[in-house]
Each structure stands twice: as C-alpha cells, then as structure tokens.
Design an enzyme around this catalytic site. Structure first.
Site, PDB file in Angstrom:
ATOM      1  N   GLU A 176      -2.718   1.347  -2.829  1.00 15.83           N
ATOM      2  CA  GLU A 176      -2.712   1.956  -1.489  1.00 15.83           C
ATOM      3  C   GLU A 176      -4.126   2.332  -1.036  1.00 15.83           C
ATOM      4  O   GLU A 176      -4.351   3.369  -0.426  1.00 15.83           O
ATOM      5  CB  GLU A 176      -1.799   3.193  -1.448  1.00 15.83           C
ATOM      6  CG  GLU A 176      -0.360   2.923  -1.817  1.00 15.83           C
ATOM      7  CD  GLU A 176       0.279   1.826  -0.983  1.00 15.83           C
ATOM      8  OE1 GLU A 176      -0.227   1.505   0.107  1.00 15.83           O
ATOM      9  OE2 GLU A 176       1.293   1.267  -1.421  1.00 15.83           O
ATOM     10  N   GLY A 177      -5.067   1.456  -1.317  1.00 20.43           N
ATOM     11  CA  GLY A 177      -6.463   1.699  -0.968  1.00 20.43           C
ATOM     12  C   GLY A 177      -7.170   2.373  -2.122  1.00 20.43           C
ATOM     13  O   GLY A 177      -7.005   3.578  -2.347  1.00 20.43           O
TER      14      GLY A 177
END
Length: 581
Positions: free
Chosen positions: A433-434
């Site tokens: 998620e990043g």
C-alpha cells in the site's frame, strides 16, 4: 499464548486521545453505550473466532488446487461468521445496507481483527477499500448492483495494481482494456501480489483493476479503473458464467501465509469502466488512501499481538536473580531491562494507536463536519497524518515484533513459540500500500505545503497547546513537558529546513524525507501519549508517557541532523564505490 482484545485501551484512545467526541453531532447514534457494545462484541469475535485459527493459517497457509485457491482450515467458516455478524457494514452508508457508523470505529474494530489474525483481516480490509472506491466513483448501476453485496460480505473485493515490470511505478503498467461491442471492455494482462485475489470463502470476487485503453497516453494519464467480477453478474445481481480471469499462481511469502497472494491472469475478461477514462489512478487512490490508514492500524495490531505474547512469556519464564528483590529464580519480568523493553513496547503501541485513530477522526470530520471550514481543516489534517499513520505505525509494528522475539530470547527464534510469526507477518506492512519511503516522499514533496503550509502549522499549534497544558499541570507532567518541548523545537527546525530546501534543492529535501517522517512520527506519538497522561495523570498512562519521553522524545533533537544532511554525499557515491560489478 492467548490473545486478549485491547478493548479498554481502544476505548481510552478514542475518548481521551483521538478526539472521538468531536464526531457526536455528525454521528449521534455512536454514543458511548453503542461504541462500548461494538468494541466488546468485536473483541469477543476476534479473541474467540479469529485468534484460534491464526496459527493454523501460518502453518498450513492457502493452497492452489486445480486452479482453485483453498484457504487455511477454519477461514471459510470464520469469514461466514464475520459477514453474518455485520462487521463489513459498520461504516457503510445505510442506502447500501450499511450501519452508517464512523470510520473511526471501523478502524478500531479492524485493529482487533488484524491483531487476532492478520492474514484473515486482509480479506475484509480489501473489500472495505472496494466499497470506498465504488461509493465515490461507481455509476448508479454499479452502486445498486455491487455495493449491497460487498457491504453484506456476500462478495469480496480486491485491488489490482502491480505488474511484474511495474511495482510502485504504476505508469509502467501494460494491462490492456479493449472496448467490446456491448459498451464494456475486455481485459488482457497479468497482475501480481493480489491480496485475496482468489479464495473459497465467498461466492464472488470483484476485482478493481488498473489498465490502459488502446491509444491512451503513456504514463499515469493513460490509466483507467475497471471492475471485473470473478463470476459474471446480470442486471438482477444473479451469478452467471465464470469470467476469463484465473489464478496463475500463489506467491510464497515470508509471512501472512493464511492470506492468498495471487498472480492474476486476465485473458479477455469482461470488465466495466469505473468512473472516467484516464482517471484510474485518482479513483484508485480513494481505495488506496483508505487502505493506507488500515495498514497503519495493522502495524498497531501486530505490535499489540507481539507485545501480549512477550508479556505473557516474561511472566512464565524464570531466569537469573531479581534486581529488586534478589529472589532466585526470577521471572524475566522482574529484570529492569526486560520490564523497560515491555513498557516501551506498550508505549509505542499506544502512541501509534493514537496516531491512527486521530487520522480516522480527521477523515470522518472531513466528510461529516457541520461547516465547510471545519471539513477543510479536517481534510488537511487527514492528508498530513496519513503517511505518518501508515509508515511510522508499520515501522513500529516491525520494531515491537522484533523486540517480542528478543524478550523470548532463543525461544523466540524457534517457530513453535509463535513469536517469529508476528515478526514475519509484520514485515510486509512497511512495504505494501505504498512502501514507507514513498510515504516519506509524499510527506515532504506534497503534504508539507498543503494549504500553503497551513496543515503542518496547525499541527504544530495543536501540539504546543498540549505542551502548555503539561506545563500548567506541573509536577510529573511538567517534567514531561521539557522533553516534549525539545522534540517540538527539533520538529519545527527540521520542518523549516525542508520547506526551504524543497523550494530550491529537492534532492536535499528528499534525502532527508525518511528521517523526517520518523522524527515527526516520534514527536506526534509523544503528543498522543501526553494527551493520555493529561487525561489520566497517575499510574500507567503517566509511566508510558515518561518512559517514551526519556527514550524516544529525547532523541528527536539529535535526529534533526539526519534530516538536514542534504544529498551532496549521496550524489558523489557511484555503484562501483559501493561494490557493484
């Protein structure tokens, strides 16, 4: 080792740290009795249903059999109970079958779910992101057809971004969406690292897929968002034939073995556009931002699970002589070094919990506050805190899980105790998620100048208000104020330097980005603990704040040098100098 859902700690953080009372006007139904009842019920479910199958999920894992993913023992039954309990519907809109409660309460519930069984918790986490994306960007037909089934938990959702040649660089993706003759599209391409991309716990899976259309511009401007169900759906919502999407394989991972992470192959799969052409990345970010906060809560969750196991072990294991009583043999807990480690683990958990729940309160206010001015201010706070909640909290998760292994000593390195699983499970959270480096770049490259610097300025002002309250209280709280003030001064100096350098020497600013996120996270975490100590100025809350202040806040002034070192030395380093051939 049993898992005890941290219901009381969550309730304390909501009421005395995160500012949950600010949501009273927007969510009158979320009164104290309702919140307590939801937390108690969720804690019971997490402890009695999810925690007992966590170890089996790790040992057995998901498996691919004849093209079908089979989940670990007990997962399908647990998911059915989760859906029947209405846990997916907590914060969804009533018009889609939801309960309309605050997202903040949903985050608190999900923290307990993830602590009990992180591999399981990833399934509803992805579904909640899909709900968010469709609620904001879906057509009326998509909302009518898909949202009620996602909200009920009858179907699940996924997020398909990554490709073998395109990790975080989504502009390099090549999956193609070709218009068909019916107003839809056919998808062709390969996606990797797709969490719960296939399973046997629900009747259908709705894949949200980033792809580009023929002739679309290169880079991120050519990306659009598409929905491709595993099983095709007619206009009445009835299931039809299987879609042309299949699992190419399961990833063999360091941890979260119970979560099926899939290679997904789209071979002319039928799909429909979500939102506008060319706006896929912006639309997907609705899902990703929600997921980033949830992953931050995962960091808190796995830290909580590791801490509980370490605490229990320290009370059971005898080793050496007590420094306080001289008793022999002594519990590990009765050694000052071990006890300080446990207290610091607990302090970091409470600090990160406060950060994540405060971010969630800001998100709720950004959507539901009474005035536009309040909503705008809350939105700035949410955007500023999100990279800290995601990156700092997940780093804390890994650190606390590692300390949990250390408290166990050699027994922690042995798989049978289970301590190693928490460390292995935690390690993914700073990556997906990043990755946390991307969160730091986002913080320095974009978030520092939100509202022309208003977001970071308002945050600093709020922290200084708490500093004044500590000083006014005096006594032990006044002593805490000294460390907090030094940390605030360091954070202010680092912030000013970065704002100046990002305007004319971005490599210097980016070289200090990760160090700055850590520095600011440590400071904001101290703020959370200070608010807890002000609410309960005796006993554990004060001890947590003081130990954190002397151990973590005391280092913040020294961290400034790591932020402001610049990129000059880095620019001069060649691959060959580092040993590359």
């Amino acid at each position: 080792m049993t898992f005890r859902a941290p219901v009381r700690d969550l309730a304390f953080a909501l009421r005395h740290v995160a500012g949950f009372e600010r949501l009273a006007d927007a969510f009158p139904e979320a009164d104290a009795d309702t919140v307590d009842a939801v937390l108690e019920a969720a804690g019971l479910f997490a402890s009695e249903v999810l925690a007992p199958i966590n170890r089996a999920g790790d040992l057995t894992g998901a498996r691919l059999e004849n093209g079908v993913v089979r989940t670990a023992p007990g997962f399908a039954e647990a998911y059915k109970a989760f859906a029947e309990g209405g846990w997916t519907s907590l914060a969804a809109a009533p018009e889609h079958g939801g309960q309309g409660l605050p997202k903040t309460l949903e985050i608190a519930v999900l923290e307990m779910v993830q602590a009990a069984n992180m591999a399981f918790g990833l399934c509803p986490m992805l579904s909640l992101g899909a709900i968010e994306a469709l609620a904001h960007h879906g057509s009326e037909r998509q909302k009518r057809l898909y949202l009620p089934r996602l909200v009920s938990g009858e179907w699940t959702g996924t997020m398909n971004l990554t490709e073998p040649q395109a990790g975080s660089d989504l502009g390099a993706l090549t999956t193609l969406a070709t218009p068909d003759d019916d107003g839809g599209y056919t998808l062709s391409g390969q996606k990797i690292f797709i969490t719960w991309g296939d399973h046997d716990v629900a009747d259908n899976i709705l894949h949200l897929v980033l792809a580009r259309t023929p002739g679309a511009p290169a880079g991120v401007k050519g990306i659009s968002l598409f929905l491709a169900p595993k099983v095709l759906v007619d206009d009445s919502g009835s299931l039809g034939a299987a879609n042309a999407v299949r699992v190419g394989g399961l990833e063999h991972k360091l941890g979260i073995h119970g979560s099926p992470t899939c290679v997904m192959l789209y071979e002319g799969a039928k799909a429909e556009l979500v939102g506008e052409l060319g706006q896929g990345l912006a639309h997907m970010f609705t899902m990703m931002n929600a997921a980033r906060l949830q992953v931050g809560a995962q960091g808190v969750a796995i830290a909580e699970r590791a801490y509980q196991q370490a605490l229990d072990f320290s009370l059971e294991r005898t080793q050496g002589r007590s420094a306080w009583t001289g008793a022999y043999p002594s519990r590990l807990f009765d050694h000052p070094d071990i006890r300080k480690t446990l207290v610091l683990m607990k302090a970091r958990i409470e600090a990160a919990r406060g950060v994540c729940l405060s971010t969630a309160v800001a998100a709720d206010l950004a959507n539901h506050a009474a005035t536009e001015a309040e909503r705008a201010a809350a939105r700035l706070r949410e955007e500023l805190l999100t990279p800290i909640a995601k990156a700092w909290s997940t780093d804390i998760g890994v650190e606390v899980a590692s300390q949990g292994v250390q408290v166990h000593g050699g027994m922690g390195f042995i798989e049978e105790t289970g301590a190693a699983q928490h460390y292995r499970d935690a390690r993914i959270t700073p990556i997906y998620e990043g990755a946390n480096g991307i969160q730091a770049i986002d913080l320095v490259g974009r978030k520092l100048m939100l509202g022309e610097g208003q977001a970071i300025g308002d945050l600093m002002d709020d922290m200084r208000d708490t500093l004044e309250a500590l000083e006014a209280a005096g006594g032990a709280l006044g002593g805490l104020a000294l460390r907090f003030q030094a940390a605030l001064d360091g954070a202010s100096a680092a912030t000013a330097w970065l704002i100046e350098r990002r305007a004319r020497a971005m490599p210097d600013a980016l070289a200090g980005a990760t160090a700055y996120l850590r520095l600011l996270g440590d400071t904001v975490g101290g703020w959370m603990l200070a608010k807890g100590a002000l609410a309960e100025p005796v006993g554990l809350r004060l001890a947590l704040a003081r130990v954190y202040a002397e151990t973590v806040l005391a280092t913040v002034p020294g961290q400034v040098a790591g932020v402001t070192a610049g990129a000059g030395d880095l620019e001069a380093v060649t691959p060959e100098a580092l040993g590359a051939h």
